[in-house]
Write an enzyme that holds these catalytic residues in place. Structure first.
Site, mmCIF file in Angstrom:
data_model
loop_
_atom_site.group_PDB
_atom_site.id
_atom_site.type_symbol
_atom_site.label_atom_id
_atom_site.label_comp_id
_atom_site.label_asym_id
_atom_site.label_seq_id
_atom_site.Cartn_x
_atom_site.Cartn_y
_atom_site.Cartn_z
ATOM 1 C CB CYS A 43 -0.919 -0.019 1.214
ATOM 2 S SG CYS A 43 -1.859 1.496 1.395
ATOM 3 C CD GLU A 183 -6.935 2.229 -9.297
ATOM 4 O OE1 GLU A 183 -7.826 2.476 -8.478
ATOM 5 O OE2 GLU A 183 -5.875 1.650 -8.983
ATOM 6 C CG HIS A 437 -28.909 22.547 -5.054
ATOM 7 N ND1 HIS A 437 -28.962 21.729 -6.164
ATOM 8 C CD2 HIS A 437 -29.035 23.820 -5.502
ATOM 9 C CE1 HIS A 437 -29.115 22.480 -7.242
ATOM 10 N NE2 HIS A 437 -29.148 23.745 -6.862
HETATM 11 C C1 LIG Z 1 -0.970 -0.948 -7.654
HETATM 12 C C2 LIG Z 1 -1.818 -1.247 -6.444
HETATM 13 C C3 LIG Z 1 -2.770 -0.347 -6.054
HETATM 14 C C4 LIG Z 1 -3.563 -0.599 -4.942
HETATM 15 N N1 LIG Z 1 -4.507 0.312 -4.610
HETATM 16 C C5 LIG Z 1 -5.282 0.104 -3.516
HETATM 17 C C6 LIG Z 1 -6.237 1.068 -3.118
HETATM 18 O O1 LIG Z 1 -6.401 2.105 -3.750
HETATM 19 N N2 LIG Z 1 -6.957 0.823 -2.002
HETATM 20 C C7 LIG Z 1 -6.792 -0.320 -1.268
HETATM 21 O O2 LIG Z 1 -7.476 -0.485 -0.243
HETATM 22 N N3 LIG Z 1 -5.905 -1.266 -1.653
HETATM 23 C C8 LIG Z 1 -5.148 -1.074 -2.744
HETATM 24 N N4 LIG Z 1 -4.217 -2.013 -3.110
HETATM 25 C C9 LIG Z 1 -4.136 -3.269 -2.336
HETATM 26 C C10 LIG Z 1 -3.332 -3.079 -1.048
HETATM 27 O O3 LIG Z 1 -2.072 -2.549 -1.349
HETATM 28 C C11 LIG Z 1 -3.208 -4.414 -0.333
HETATM 29 O O4 LIG Z 1 -4.495 -4.951 -0.144
HETATM 30 C C12 LIG Z 1 -2.522 -4.275 1.011
HETATM 31 O O5 LIG Z 1 -1.258 -3.703 0.890
HETATM 32 C C13 LIG Z 1 -2.416 -5.655 1.678
HETATM 33 O O6 LIG Z 1 -1.709 -5.554 2.880
HETATM 34 P P1 LIG Z 1 -0.940 -6.831 3.446
HETATM 35 O O7 LIG Z 1 -0.464 -6.446 4.812
HETATM 36 O O8 LIG Z 1 -1.764 -8.026 3.307
HETATM 37 O O9 LIG Z 1 0.298 -7.039 2.486
HETATM 38 P P2 LIG Z 1 1.414 -6.055 1.948
HETATM 39 O O10 LIG Z 1 1.050 -4.640 2.170
HETATM 40 O O11 LIG Z 1 1.693 -6.488 0.573
HETATM 41 O O12 LIG Z 1 2.661 -6.339 2.887
HETATM 42 C C14 LIG Z 1 3.355 -7.549 2.845
HETATM 43 C C15 LIG Z 1 4.779 -7.279 3.250
HETATM 44 O O13 LIG Z 1 5.417 -8.502 3.545
HETATM 45 C C16 LIG Z 1 6.760 -8.464 3.085
HETATM 46 N N5 LIG Z 1 7.195 -9.865 2.963
HETATM 47 C C17 LIG Z 1 6.676 -10.802 2.123
HETATM 48 N N6 LIG Z 1 7.245 -12.002 2.356
HETATM 49 C C18 LIG Z 1 8.148 -11.810 3.364
HETATM 50 C C19 LIG Z 1 9.032 -12.682 4.064
HETATM 51 N N7 LIG Z 1 9.081 -13.989 3.798
HETATM 52 N N8 LIG Z 1 9.807 -12.151 5.045
HETATM 53 C C20 LIG Z 1 9.753 -10.830 5.346
HETATM 54 N N9 LIG Z 1 8.914 -9.968 4.711
HETATM 55 C C21 LIG Z 1 8.112 -10.461 3.740
HETATM 56 C C22 LIG Z 1 6.652 -7.700 1.777
HETATM 57 O O14 LIG Z 1 7.893 -7.153 1.402
HETATM 58 C C23 LIG Z 1 5.611 -6.645 2.142
HETATM 59 O O15 LIG Z 1 6.214 -5.469 2.640
HETATM 60 C C24 LIG Z 1 -3.391 -1.793 -4.204
HETATM 61 C C25 LIG Z 1 -2.421 -2.711 -4.600
HETATM 62 C C26 LIG Z 1 -1.643 -2.442 -5.705
HETATM 63 C C27 LIG Z 1 -0.602 -3.445 -6.127
#
Ligand SMILES: Cc1cc2nc3c(=O)[nH]c(=O)nc-3n(C[C@H](O)[C@H](O)[C@H](O)COP(=O)(O)OP(=O)(O)OC[C@H]3O[C@@H](n4cnc5c(N)ncnc54)[C@H](O)[C@@H]3O)c2cc1C
Length: 460
Positions: A43, A183, A437
Site C-alpha cells: 500500500c 487506473e 445542493h
Molecule cells: C498498484 C496497487 C494499487 C492498490 N490500490 C489500492 C487502493 O487504492 N486501495 C486499497 O485499499 N488497496 C489497494 N491495493 C491493495 C493493497 O495494497 C493491499 O491490499 C494491502 O497492501 C495488503 O496488505 P498486506 O499487509 O496483506 O500485504 P502487503 O502490504 O503487501 O505487505 C506484505 C509485506 O510482507 C513483506 N514480505 C513478504 N514475504 C516476506 C518474508 N518472507 N519475510 C519478510 N517480509 C516479507 C513484503 O515485502 C511486504 O512489505 C493496491 C495494490 C496495488 C498493487
C-alpha cells in the site's frame, strides 16, 4: 511463554502486519516484525498511496483543459516525470519512516530480513538466525502474476516497476481489465501517453456493476484510451528501446512500455508453509478461520496472503482483530460484508454492496434507481462527460443493498454511502434525507422513479 524468544513474530511489515504488531505490543506482547523489502508494504511503497499521488498528477491535464471555459488561459503546459517520481519517493520515504517510528514507539522490534517458517514456533532469518515465537502471523501480502507465459514476457513490467520508470513512456500497452489496469491507463493517459488497454474478457472491471463497467469504458474512450476487449497480448518483441505487442487478433501495437496488470497472487512461495503444515485454501490463499487462524494452531494469517478481500483497510482490520483476539483477551471476527471499494480511474468509481446482477440472483425482488446526468462543471468546461448514480434496492424490505457511482468524487461519496448501506438504510430513508445542493451526490436522495424492477426468476 518463557521458552519462546517472543510472544509474536510477524512475517511482513505491510498494512496487516504492522497493525497487528502495534496492537499486540500495546497489549503487552513481545513482538518482532520481519520485513524483507520496505516497511509499509504494498500500500505505502507500491500500491494505494503512490498510485493516488500519480492519479492526482494525471488529473491536472483535464483540469487545465476545463479551465478555459471558466475564463482561464493556461499556457505552456509541460510535465516532468522525474520531478513527480522524486517527490513521490520523498513522501513514500517519509511514510516508511513513520511506520518504523510507530512500531518502535509501541515497543515492537523490526528486523530487516526475509523470514521463513521452520516449524509451528520457529522462524529462520536470512542470516541463518532462528527465532522461537509463541505465535506467528503471516502477513506477506500478494505479488503480481503475469498469467500464461508468452514469448517476450520478460519485457513486460508490472505495477511494481510502473512507479519507478526511469523515462516517461509516450506509448503504453496495458494488458488487464482489473482496477489496477484501468487506473494506470488513466494515469498514463492523463500524463500524456497514448494508451492501449488490452483485455481478453468482454468488458473491463469484471465483478463491478455492468452499468458502471460500460459507463467507465465509454468515458475512458472519450479521453482517448483505446480499449480492446476480447483479445490479449500474445507475444512481445523488442526492437531497440521500443516494443511491439503482438495481439491475439493478429494486430500489433508499438509501445515504449508494455505493462501487465493481470492480477495478483498470495505471496506464499518458499516460506515454509508445506513443511509446517499450513494449508492453502481453494482461493489460492492461506486458509484461515473467522479469527484468521490457520490449520496450525500457533500460526495466523491476515491480509492479501489469505486472498479474502484484497484491500488495505481489510488487511488492517484483520490484523487488529487478530491482535485483540490473541493478545487482548477480546475474540474479534472481521465482518467482510459491504466493504466499499473505489477505482481511481478517470472518472472515478465508488461502490458498495450488491451489483444489480448479484441482487437479482439473491433477492426475490430487486428495484433499480439509476440516473445519468451532465455534471454542473461540464456545462462551462464543455467536456463531454456524464455522471452515473445507481441504487440497488431490495424490493421486499426497501433496503438499499447497493450504491454505485461513476464521476468526480465517487470514492468519497461511496465511503459515506457505505455507512448507510451497512446500517440497513431504506430507500425511504434516502428519500427523507434533504438534498445538499448543488452537488452530484444529491441525486442519490432525489431519484424518485424506479428505472426497473425485477422478480427473481423461479428456479427450474
Ligand atoms: C498498484 C496497487 C494499487 C492498490 N490500490 C489500492 C487502493 O487504492 N486501495 C486499497 O485499499 N488497496 C489497494 N491495493 C491493495 C493493497 O495494497 C493491499 O491490499 C494491502 O497492501 C495488503 O496488505 P498486506 O499487509 O496483506 O500485504 P502487503 O502490504 O503487501 O505487505 C506484505 C509485506 O510482507 C513483506 N514480505 C513478504 N514475504 C516476506 C518474508 N518472507 N519475510 C519478510 N517480509 C516479507 C513484503 O515485502 C511486504 O512489505 C493496491 C495494490 C496495488 C498493487
Amino acid at each position: 511463554m518463557a521458552d519462546y524468544d517472543v510472544d509474536l513474530f510477524v512475517i511482513g511489515g505491510g498494512s496487516g502486519g504492522v497493525r497487528a504488531a502495534r496492537i499486540a505490543a500495546d497489549h503487552g506482547a513481545r513482538v518482532i516484525v520481519a520485513e524483507e523489502y520496505r516497511l509499509g508494504g504494498t500500500c505505502v511503497i507500491r500500491g494505494c498511496i503512490p498510485k493516488k499521488l500519480l492519479v492526482y498528477a494525471s488529473r491536472f491535464h483535464g483540469e487545465f483543459e476545463d479551465a478555459a471555459g471558466f475564463g482561464w488561459t493556461v499556457s505552456q503546459m509541460s510535465f516532468d516525470w522525474p520531478t513527480l517520481i522524486a517527490n513521490k519517493d520523498r513522501e513514500i520515504a517519509r511514510l516508511e519512516a513513520a511506520y518504523g517510528a510507530t512500531l518502535a514507539k509501541a515497543g515492537a522490534k523490526v528486523v530487516k530480513s526475509r523470514a521463513v517458517l521452520v516449524d509451528a514456533h520457529t522462524l529462520q532469518l536470512a542470516n541463518g538466525d532462528r527465532v522461537r515465537a509463541a505465535h506467528i502471523l503471516i502477513a506477506t501480502g500478494g505479488t503480481p502474476s503475469y498469467g500464461d507465459s508468452i514469448p517476450g514476457i520478460e519485457h513486460a513490467i508490472s505495477s511494481n516497476e510502473a512507479f519507478d520508470l526511469p523515462v516517461f513512456p509516450r506509448r503504453v500497452v496495458i494488458q488487464g481489465g482489473g482496477y489496477i489496469a484501468v487506473e494506470f491507463a488513466g494515469i498514463f493517459a492523463g500524463l500524456g501517453s497514448h494508451v492501449t488497454l488490452v483485455y481478453r474478457g468482454e468488458n473491463i472491471l469484471r465483478g463491478f456493476d455492468d452499468d458502471v463497467r460500460q459507463h467507465l469504458r465509454v468515458e475512458m474512450e472519450a479521453r482517448g484510451i483505446k480499449v480492446l476487449t476480447g483479445c490479449k497480448v500474445a507475444a512481445i518483441e523488442r526492437s531497440g528501446v521500443h516494443f511491439s505487442a503482438q495481439l491475439s487478433n493478429g494486430n500489433h501495437v508499438t509501445a515504449d512500455c508494455v505493462m501487465f496488470a493481470t492480477g495478483r497472487s498470495p505471496y506464499i512461495d518458499k516460506i515454509g508453509l508445506k513443511e509446517t503444515g499450513v494449508e492453502i485454501g481453494k482461493n489460492g490463499g492461506i486458509a484461515v478461520n473467522e479469527f484468521s487462524r490457520t490449520s496450525v494452531p500457533s500460526i495466523y494469517a491476515v491480509g492479501d496472503v489469505t486472498n479474502r478481500i484484497n484491500l488495505t483497510p481489510v488487511a488492517i482490520r484483520e490484523g487488529h482483530a487478530f491482535a485483540d483476539t490473541v493478545f487482548g483477551g477480546k475474540p474479534t471476527k472481521v465482518d467482510h460484508s459491504n466493504v466499499p471499494t473505489a477505482v481511481f480511474s478517470e472518472p472515478e468509481i465508488g461502490a458498495v454492496g450488491l451489483t444489480e446482477t448479484q441482487a437479482r440472483a439473491q433477492l426475490a425482488q430487486t428495484d433499480i434507481y439509476r440516473a445519468m446526468f451532465k455534471p454542473l462543471k461540464a456545462t462551462l468546461s464543455g467536456r463531454d462527460t456524464s455522471v452515473l448514480m445507481k441504487l440497488v434496492v431490495d424490493g421486499e424490505t426497501d433496503r438499499v443493498v447497493g450504491c454505485h457511482v461513476v464521476g468526480e468524487g465517487a470514492a468519497e461519496i461511496a465511503q459515506v454511502a457505505a455507512i448507510t448501506v451497512k446500517m440497513g438504510a431504506t430507500k425511504a430513508d434516502f428519500d427523507a434525507t434533504m438534498a445538499l445542493h448543488p452537488t452530484a451526490a444529491e441525486e442519490l436522495v432525489t431519484m424518485r422513479k424506479k428505472t426497473a424492477s425485477y422478480a427473481r426468476a423461479a428456479a427450474e
